[in-house]
Scaffold this motif. Sequence first.
Motif: not given
Length: 191
Positions: A144, A173, A176, A179
């Motif tokens: 990530c 993505a 994650c 994030r």
Amino acid sequence: MPLRELVAALSVADEFREGYERTKFKHWVDEDHDRCNTRQEVLIQEAASPPDVSPSCAVTSGTWYSFYDDKYFDDAKKLDIDHMVPLAEAWDSGASQWTAKRRELYANDLTEPVALVAVSATTNRSKADQDPGQWLPPYEPARCQYVADWVTVKTRWGLTVDTTEKTRLTELAGACPNRPILTSPSSEANH
């Protein structure tokens, strides 16, 4: 901004390797004339324990963490400085249209902490010039961060992605989703 949103904002374009030569990206320069070139500056910045640095800026006897493979090193010679987005990939993604000076700034970008990273020579060489659709760090918990750093550099420098790369980044993505990415503004990156 969430990683998924930055991935979605990346421009898609075909990639072309024609005309690429690594020498078109002047790298490991001593921009601030302190006797330390870009490689040495990254080794000093990323040392987990203070390295010994000679008057000529030879970097020795420090400790470094290679997040690609979750290993510590105490010999700088076992490390490479990885261009997060490799020079060839940058060329394919728009840098072929840049001036020589802009390519030099890209290859020596010390103002964006994730643009250049000290990692084990073994993992850097296994990565070569591949994008995240073709290569990810062998240490899974690092993936990530790696994808976030990749997207940060692509965004910062206005580099495009091909359709395969965009699809893979979107998938990654999704793993994650919370994030955030903080991109560093830079006058040289945006010109």
